[in-house]
Design a protein around this motif. Sequence first.
Motif, PDB file in Angstrom:
ATOM      1  N   LEU A 189      46.822  51.639  44.824  1.00 33.21           N
ATOM      2  CA  LEU A 189      47.813  51.017  45.696  1.00 33.21           C
ATOM      3  C   LEU A 189      47.157  50.345  46.899  1.00 33.21           C
ATOM      4  O   LEU A 189      47.545  49.241  47.302  1.00 33.21           O
ATOM      5  N   LYS A 190      46.155  50.999  47.465  1.00 41.09           N
ATOM      6  CA  LYS A 190      45.444  50.435  48.612  1.00 41.09           C
ATOM      7  C   LYS A 190      44.760  49.128  48.220  1.00 41.09           C
ATOM      8  O   LYS A 190      44.840  48.127  48.951  1.00 41.09           O
ATOM      9  N   ARG A 191      44.108  49.133  47.070  1.00 39.52           N
ATOM     10  CA  ARG A 191      43.427  47.925  46.598  1.00 39.52           C
ATOM     11  C   ARG A 191      44.430  46.789  46.361  1.00 39.52           C
ATOM     12  O   ARG A 191      44.177  45.639  46.721  1.00 39.52           O
ATOM     13  N   SER A 200      46.135  38.752  32.267  1.00 39.92           N
ATOM     14  CA  SER A 200      47.273  38.532  33.155  1.00 39.92           C
ATOM     15  C   SER A 200      46.871  37.783  34.427  1.00 39.92           C
ATOM     16  O   SER A 200      45.841  38.080  35.040  1.00 39.92           O
ATOM     17  N   LYS A 201      47.696  36.832  34.822  1.00 46.53           N
ATOM     18  CA  LYS A 201      47.477  36.083  36.053  1.00 46.53           C
ATOM     19  C   LYS A 201      47.686  36.981  37.262  1.00 46.53           C
ATOM     20  O   LYS A 201      47.128  36.746  38.335  1.00 46.53           O
ATOM     21  N   TYR A 202      48.493  38.014  37.085  1.00 43.23           N
ATOM     22  CA  TYR A 202      48.790  38.953  38.163  1.00 43.23           C
ATOM     23  C   TYR A 202      48.337  40.353  37.744  1.00 43.23           C
ATOM     24  O   TYR A 202      49.114  41.302  37.747  1.00 43.23           O
ATOM     25  N   ALA A 203      47.072  40.445  37.408  1.00 44.84           N
ATOM     26  CA  ALA A 203      46.532  41.672  36.819  1.00 44.84           C
ATOM     27  C   ALA A 203      46.663  42.885  37.734  1.00 44.84           C
ATOM     28  O   ALA A 203      47.040  43.973  37.282  1.00 44.84           O
ATOM     29  N   GLU A 204      46.358  42.732  39.015  1.00 47.30           N
ATOM     30  CA  GLU A 204      46.429  43.874  39.930  1.00 47.30           C
ATOM     31  C   GLU A 204      47.847  44.408  40.018  1.00 47.30           C
ATOM     32  O   GLU A 204      48.073  45.614  39.964  1.00 47.30           O
ATOM     33  N   ARG A 205      48.801  43.515  40.161  1.00 48.40           N
ATOM     34  CA  ARG A 205      50.207  43.925  40.222  1.00 48.40           C
ATOM     35  C   ARG A 205      50.608  44.657  38.956  1.00 48.40           C
ATOM     36  O   ARG A 205      51.213  45.747  39.006  1.00 48.40           O
ATOM     37  N   ASP A 206      50.290  44.064  37.801  1.00 44.57           N
ATOM     38  CA  ASP A 206      50.717  44.626  36.520  1.00 44.57           C
ATOM     39  C   ASP A 206      50.089  45.991  36.255  1.00 44.57           C
ATOM     40  O   ASP A 206      50.757  46.903  35.752  1.00 44.57           O
ATOM     41  N   VAL A 245      49.038  48.192  38.503  1.00 40.15           N
ATOM     42  CA  VAL A 245      49.620  49.181  39.416  1.00 40.15           C
ATOM     43  C   VAL A 245      51.015  49.590  38.945  1.00 40.15           C
ATOM     44  O   VAL A 245      51.376  50.775  38.985  1.00 40.15           O
ATOM     45  N   MET A 246      51.800  48.628  38.471  1.00 43.99           N
ATOM     46  CA  MET A 246      53.130  48.956  37.944  1.00 43.99           C
ATOM     47  C   MET A 246      53.010  49.913  36.757  1.00 43.99           C
ATOM     48  O   MET A 246      53.763  50.900  36.664  1.00 43.99           O
ATOM     49  N   LEU A 247      52.088  49.634  35.866  1.00 36.97           N
ATOM     50  CA  LEU A 247      51.872  50.516  34.706  1.00 36.97           C
ATOM     51  C   LEU A 247      51.441  51.914  35.148  1.00 36.97           C
ATOM     52  O   LEU A 247      51.969  52.925  34.670  1.00 36.97           O
TER      53      LEU A 247
END
Length: 210
Positions: A111-113, A44-50, A52-54
């Motif tokens: 979340l902090k990361r 994923s190009k937005y791995a951190e976002r994805d 955290v959502m999961l």
Amino acid sequence: MLKINVRKYTAYTKTLHLEQMMAQAKTLSKTELRRVLDVTKACSKYAERDCVMLLLTHWCGMRVGEVASLRISDVIDTEGNIRAELHLSAEQTKGKAARIVFVPERMRKELKRYLQLTTKPKCGDFLFKTQKAQRFSPNTATQHLRRLYTNAGINGATSHSGRRTFITELAAKGVSVRVLSALAGHKSIQTTQRYIDVNDDMMRKAIELL
């Protein structure tokens, strides 16, 4: 002769059908969740976002619509610390009733990361944005999480799988259904009971209690 409000009855049956579908979403083992996270981080190009959502669905039992509704001010306090409790307004929840989401320490670290990697976050901004820098709607977030599971080869998983896995895992560890119902934001324990997926390991542990 009994009169039926067709509009209300149709809305009720649609809600019931949706709840049944959600309750039947696949629960994930820890190995399967790790696979989804590993594939997401790699692809994923937005791995951190994805991720955290999961994890908000798996570790906090949040509905995907609740995840999509989060603003940065919901998760950080005035001193910049990650909140241990998220206070969701009635507008943010499915049942239109305000509730508290409890955030474990490992989720607070994630979340902090994530926020540290977010470019100049503003308190009023939505926590998660699409590729076009727009907020996620409940529908687009639902489709997005389903794609993450599909990409990892997890058949039968939906955006509701995290929530169901959350409830099932805590039930397996002996958490009472009343506590589970409160954590999930359900109005009745009967709804919560439908989410619990009984598996062989739970039954093996149960008989050892005799």
